[in-house]
Design a protein around this motif. Structure first.
Motif, mmCIF file in Angstrom:
data_model
loop_
_atom_site.group_PDB
_atom_site.id
_atom_site.type_symbol
_atom_site.label_atom_id
_atom_site.label_comp_id
_atom_site.label_asym_id
_atom_site.label_seq_id
_atom_site.Cartn_x
_atom_site.Cartn_y
_atom_site.Cartn_z
ATOM 1 N N MET A 31 0.883 -1.197 0.095
ATOM 2 C CA MET A 31 0.014 -0.256 0.021
ATOM 3 C C MET A 31 0.632 1.360 0.105
ATOM 4 S SD MET A 31 -2.849 -1.347 -0.138
ATOM 5 C CE MET A 31 -4.075 0.380 -0.018
ATOM 6 N N PRO A 32 0.366 2.313 -0.542
ATOM 7 C CA PRO A 32 1.196 3.656 -0.653
ATOM 8 C C PRO A 32 1.470 4.243 0.843
ATOM 9 C CG PRO A 32 -0.915 3.904 -1.797
ATOM 10 C CD PRO A 32 -1.098 2.666 -1.113
ATOM 11 N N HIS A 33 2.777 4.701 0.732
ATOM 12 C CA HIS A 33 3.080 5.574 2.198
ATOM 13 C C HIS A 33 3.327 4.697 3.217
ATOM 14 C CE1 HIS A 33 2.448 9.241 -0.356
ATOM 15 N NE2 HIS A 33 1.193 8.547 -0.651
ATOM 16 N N VAL A 34 3.752 3.356 3.137
ATOM 17 C CA VAL A 34 3.663 2.419 4.174
ATOM 18 C C VAL A 34 5.065 2.574 4.684
ATOM 19 C CG1 VAL A 34 3.572 0.122 4.847
ATOM 20 C CG2 VAL A 34 1.620 1.084 3.556
ATOM 21 N N THR A 35 5.324 2.267 5.927
ATOM 22 C CA THR A 35 6.592 2.290 6.757
ATOM 23 C C THR A 35 6.406 1.121 7.731
ATOM 24 O OG1 THR A 35 5.958 3.836 8.520
ATOM 25 C CG2 THR A 35 7.192 4.703 6.483
ATOM 26 N N ASP A 130 -8.929 -1.988 3.417
ATOM 27 C CA ASP A 130 -9.639 -1.309 4.365
ATOM 28 C C ASP A 130 -9.158 -0.988 5.834
ATOM 29 O OD1 ASP A 130 -11.995 -1.638 2.715
ATOM 30 O OD2 ASP A 130 -12.968 -3.268 3.846
ATOM 31 N N ALA A 131 -8.128 -1.657 6.153
ATOM 32 C CA ALA A 131 -7.142 -1.300 7.278
ATOM 33 C C ALA A 131 -6.552 -0.165 6.804
ATOM 34 C CB ALA A 131 -6.394 -2.406 7.800
ATOM 35 N N TRP A 132 -5.834 0.028 5.512
ATOM 36 C CA TRP A 132 -5.167 0.883 5.373
ATOM 37 C C TRP A 132 -6.071 2.305 5.172
ATOM 38 C CZ3 TRP A 132 -5.008 4.386 1.158
ATOM 39 C CH2 TRP A 132 -3.636 5.399 1.022
ATOM 40 N N LEU A 133 -7.200 2.196 4.484
ATOM 41 C CA LEU A 133 -7.973 3.279 4.216
ATOM 42 C C LEU A 133 -8.493 4.041 5.440
ATOM 43 C CD1 LEU A 133 -10.168 2.042 1.354
ATOM 44 C CD2 LEU A 133 -8.712 4.188 1.121
ATOM 45 N N SER A 134 -8.729 3.137 6.478
ATOM 46 C CA SER A 134 -9.218 3.477 7.951
ATOM 47 C C SER A 134 -8.290 4.212 8.779
ATOM 48 C CB SER A 134 -9.765 2.287 8.600
ATOM 49 O OG SER A 134 -8.586 1.405 9.143
ATOM 50 N N ARG A 135 -6.858 4.019 8.461
ATOM 51 C CA ARG A 135 -5.944 4.997 9.057
ATOM 52 C C ARG A 135 -5.067 5.884 8.155
ATOM 53 N NH1 ARG A 135 -5.964 4.663 14.282
ATOM 54 N NH2 ARG A 135 -3.770 4.442 14.515
ATOM 55 N N ALA A 136 -5.251 5.890 7.152
ATOM 56 C CA ALA A 136 -4.753 6.866 6.096
ATOM 57 C C ALA A 136 -5.341 8.366 6.189
ATOM 58 C CB ALA A 136 -4.618 6.379 4.585
ATOM 59 N N SER A 137 -4.642 9.260 6.004
ATOM 60 C CA SER A 137 -5.140 10.688 6.036
ATOM 61 C C SER A 137 -6.234 10.824 4.746
ATOM 62 C CB SER A 137 -4.193 11.765 5.656
ATOM 63 O OG SER A 137 -3.724 11.687 4.322
ATOM 64 N N PRO A 138 -7.214 11.529 5.062
ATOM 65 C CA PRO A 138 -8.085 11.828 4.071
ATOM 66 C C PRO A 138 -7.505 11.911 2.501
ATOM 67 C CG PRO A 138 -9.030 12.708 5.970
ATOM 68 C CD PRO A 138 -7.373 12.607 6.211
ATOM 69 N N ARG A 140 -4.789 11.088 1.294
ATOM 70 C CA ARG A 140 -3.952 9.974 0.849
ATOM 71 C C ARG A 140 -5.007 8.813 0.422
ATOM 72 N NH1 ARG A 140 1.275 9.243 4.879
ATOM 73 N NH2 ARG A 140 2.334 10.927 3.674
ATOM 74 N N ALA A 141 -5.937 8.742 1.363
ATOM 75 C CA ALA A 141 -7.042 7.841 1.045
ATOM 76 C C ALA A 141 -7.865 8.208 -0.248
ATOM 77 C CB ALA A 141 -8.399 7.750 2.338
ATOM 78 N N ALA A 142 -8.093 9.377 -0.524
ATOM 79 C CA ALA A 142 -8.992 9.857 -1.714
ATOM 80 C C ALA A 142 -7.959 9.678 -2.989
ATOM 81 C CB ALA A 142 -9.311 11.048 -1.549
ATOM 82 N N ALA A 143 -6.644 9.909 -2.848
ATOM 83 C CA ALA A 143 -5.719 9.691 -4.008
ATOM 84 C C ALA A 143 -5.608 8.338 -4.312
ATOM 85 C CB ALA A 143 -4.397 10.340 -3.474
ATOM 86 N N TRP A 144 -5.614 7.458 -3.150
ATOM 87 C CA TRP A 144 -5.395 5.886 -3.758
ATOM 88 C C TRP A 144 -6.773 5.374 -4.173
ATOM 89 C CZ3 TRP A 144 -8.004 1.408 -1.804
ATOM 90 C CH2 TRP A 144 -7.411 0.218 -2.421
ATOM 91 N N ASN A 146 -9.191 7.289 -5.869
ATOM 92 C CA ASN A 146 -9.135 7.698 -7.420
ATOM 93 C C ASN A 146 -8.243 7.210 -8.365
ATOM 94 O OD1 ASN A 146 -11.156 9.660 -6.639
ATOM 95 N ND2 ASN A 146 -9.455 11.280 -6.175
ATOM 96 N N ALA A 147 -6.976 6.613 -7.940
ATOM 97 C CA ALA A 147 -6.320 5.928 -8.688
ATOM 98 C C ALA A 147 -6.644 4.317 -8.752
ATOM 99 C CB ALA A 147 -4.676 5.773 -7.974
ATOM 100 N N TRP A 148 -7.110 3.784 -7.724
ATOM 101 C CA TRP A 148 -7.580 2.373 -7.655
ATOM 102 C C TRP A 148 -8.634 2.110 -8.778
ATOM 103 C CZ3 TRP A 148 -11.932 -0.420 -5.392
ATOM 104 C CH2 TRP A 148 -11.728 -1.634 -5.797
ATOM 105 N N ARG A 149 -9.635 3.345 -8.542
ATOM 106 C CA ARG A 149 -11.005 3.217 -9.624
ATOM 107 C C ARG A 149 -10.587 3.708 -10.998
ATOM 108 N NH1 ARG A 149 -14.213 6.542 -4.954
ATOM 109 N NH2 ARG A 149 -14.740 4.315 -3.824
ATOM 110 N N GLY A 150 -9.434 4.117 -11.156
ATOM 111 C CA GLY A 150 -8.818 4.576 -12.586
ATOM 112 C C GLY A 150 -9.542 5.956 -12.995
ATOM 113 N N THR A 151 -9.708 6.561 -11.932
ATOM 114 C CA THR A 151 -10.096 8.001 -12.349
ATOM 115 C C THR A 151 -8.865 9.055 -12.198
ATOM 116 O OG1 THR A 151 -10.829 8.716 -10.222
ATOM 117 C CG2 THR A 151 -12.503 7.758 -11.529
#
Length: 151
Positions: A31-35, A130-138, A140-144, A146-151
């Motif tokens: 997932m993006p931005h993971v450490t 879902d775990a990542w989305l629940s903890r990512a900033s709004p 980062r979550a929106a960017a991911w 949008n990219a995942w949906r291909g928009t």
């Protein structure tokens, strides 16, 4: 049947195969931005924006084998989006997910690593995302999304 003679397309069979502990690591780290930080026993803790979303827990007195009383050595914690998501996972008797009183009020579920194989790769992928989305900033979550949906 697929043209290759296989009963399902390769992508579908790969997604429906049983998940593994290695998949947890690959999916979480992918997932993006993971450490990854390590707990006191060297256990991996996957974070986004310094917020944990998947971690491998040290044995604790709240998660024990009901027959032997031994602490489970292989508990993995996944954050969930809401209490209703948590309840849906832990109340399903066919699900490997559980919780303990220690996690009352905490938006996360537990699963023993030894039971990850009860999930398909598709199911595990959704849990990790879902775990990542629940903890990512709004942002980062929106960017991911949008990219995942291909928009």
């Amino acid at each position: 049947m697929a043209a290759s003679g296989a009963p399902y397309p390769v992508a579908m069979s790969a997604r429906s195969r049983r998940a593994s502990v290695e998949d947890v690591h690959e999916l979480a780290y992918g997932m993006p931005h993971v450490t990854v930080v390590h707990g006191s026993s060297g256990n991996p803790v996957y974070q986004v924006g310094q917020r944990s979303f998947v971690f491998f827990r040290n044995p604790r007195p709240d998660a024990v084998d009901p027959d032997s009383g031994e602490r489970y050595p292989d508990v993995v914690v996944f954050w969930v989006p809401s209490e209703s998501d948590k309840q849906a996972l832990v109340q399903d008797q066919t699900s490997p997910f559980f919780t303990t009183p220690h996690f009352d009020g905490h938006q996360s579920v537990l699963v023993r690593a030894s039971r990850i194989g009860e999930l398909t790769l598709r199911e595990l992928t959704e849990i990790v995302q879902d775990a990542w989305l629940s903890r990512a900033s709004p942002t980062r979550a929106a960017a991911w999304l949008n990219a995942w949906r291909g928009t």
